[in-house]
Design a protein around this motif. Sequence first.
Motif, short mmCIF file in Angstrom:
data_model
loop_
_atom_site.label_atom_id
_atom_site.label_comp_id
_atom_site.label_asym_id
_atom_site.label_seq_id
_atom_site.Cartn_x
_atom_site.Cartn_y
_atom_site.Cartn_z
N UNK A 182 0.83 -1.20 0.00
CA UNK A 182 0.00 0.00 0.00
C UNK A 182 0.87 1.26 0.00
N UNK A 183 1.89 1.27 0.84
CA UNK A 183 2.75 2.45 0.96
C UNK A 183 3.48 2.73 -0.35
N UNK A 184 4.04 1.67 -0.95
CA UNK A 184 4.78 1.86 -2.20
C UNK A 184 3.83 2.29 -3.32
N UNK A 185 2.67 1.64 -3.42
CA UNK A 185 1.72 1.96 -4.49
C UNK A 185 1.20 3.39 -4.36
N UNK A 186 1.02 3.86 -3.13
CA UNK A 186 0.48 5.21 -2.92
C UNK A 186 1.49 6.30 -3.24
N UNK A 187 2.75 5.94 -3.43
CA UNK A 187 3.76 6.92 -3.87
C UNK A 187 3.89 6.97 -5.38
N UNK A 188 3.10 6.12 -6.07
CA UNK A 188 3.13 6.01 -7.54
C UNK A 188 4.44 5.43 -8.06
N UNK A 189 5.23 4.80 -7.17
CA UNK A 189 6.51 4.23 -7.59
C UNK A 189 6.33 3.03 -8.50
N UNK A 190 5.20 2.35 -8.42
CA UNK A 190 4.99 1.17 -9.27
C UNK A 190 3.88 1.41 -10.29
N UNK A 191 3.67 2.70 -10.63
CA UNK A 191 2.77 3.01 -11.72
C UNK A 191 1.46 3.66 -11.27
N UNK A 192 0.85 4.35 -12.22
CA UNK A 192 -0.40 5.06 -11.92
C UNK A 192 -1.56 4.11 -11.73
N UNK A 193 -1.53 2.96 -12.41
CA UNK A 193 -2.62 2.00 -12.25
C UNK A 193 -2.69 1.49 -10.83
N UNK A 194 -1.52 1.11 -10.29
CA UNK A 194 -1.48 0.64 -8.91
C UNK A 194 -1.92 1.73 -7.95
N UNK A 195 -1.54 2.98 -8.25
CA UNK A 195 -1.94 4.10 -7.40
C UNK A 195 -3.45 4.26 -7.39
N UNK A 196 -4.06 4.15 -8.55
CA UNK A 196 -5.53 4.29 -8.62
C UNK A 196 -6.22 3.17 -7.86
N UNK A 197 -5.66 1.96 -7.93
CA UNK A 197 -6.27 0.83 -7.24
C UNK A 197 -6.24 1.02 -5.74
N UNK A 198 -5.06 1.34 -5.19
CA UNK A 198 -4.94 1.43 -3.73
C UNK A 198 -5.64 2.65 -3.16
N UNK A 199 -5.84 3.69 -3.98
CA UNK A 199 -6.53 4.88 -3.48
C UNK A 199 -8.02 4.84 -3.78
N UNK A 200 -8.48 3.78 -4.43
CA UNK A 200 -9.90 3.61 -4.68
C UNK A 200 -10.61 3.23 -3.38
#
Length: 240
Positions: free
Chosen positions: A113-131
């Motif tokens: 969650x922490x890594x994905x919320x920094x957008x380090x692994x892409x915008x798709x992952x960021x959108x998923x975890x912040x949904x």
Amino acid sequence: MKQFIAGDHLVTNIDPLGITEHHGLYTGDGMVIHQAKSGIIEEVPLEIFSGGNEVRLKRRVPAPRTAIEEARRHLGEMHYQLFSDNCEHFVNKAADDRSTSNQVANAEHLALQAVARTSMIGTTAYRVVTSTVGTVTLVSTISKMAGEYVGLPDNLNTIIGTPGDLVAKPLETVINGVGRTLSDTANSLADGEYGPAIGNLAEGAIMVPLETALSCLETGVNGVRAVGGLIEDTWNWFCN
């Protein structure tokens, strides 16, 4: 001493802040089988297991005699891996034949969650975890960790943590499965056994997705069972 019965899955907090949990299997007569800090599997008095800290019941395992026999079969063995072979893995393996750890799964989920919320692994992952779904799973895992910290009943913690576990447990399975596959493959290559190395990769490609799917299914089933168990416990409490 609290009244535990043989086959109880016990837990105690072993660090000053009470965050790190230590797990053991109660065998009766004040004795516990656990994986010590050294990694050795041993059967010791409850006081040594707990180090003088409070001990609480995590759950009553489904087949206590079988679990105790399985745990005792490993007495004297020494092995320890923080993320794949710790004290919680040991008790769960003896009790349910499932090598899993809530502490590890929760930590891996929070890290993802922490890594994905920094957008380090892409915008798709960021959108998923912040949904909404991603936020619900995050809150679920944090709430479950808090429940375990304060000692809420295991059935209630399981229900609270099921949304988060639907991410955490498959993630744990993937990480362990990939790690096991790469380790076995590397060992075969180091020994010059190229055929077995290819076999290890092929087996991993099949087994890791299968184990991940089963982990997701098991998490859902455990959540449903926990609901039933909580209803039964509540009914018994009112009746008694």
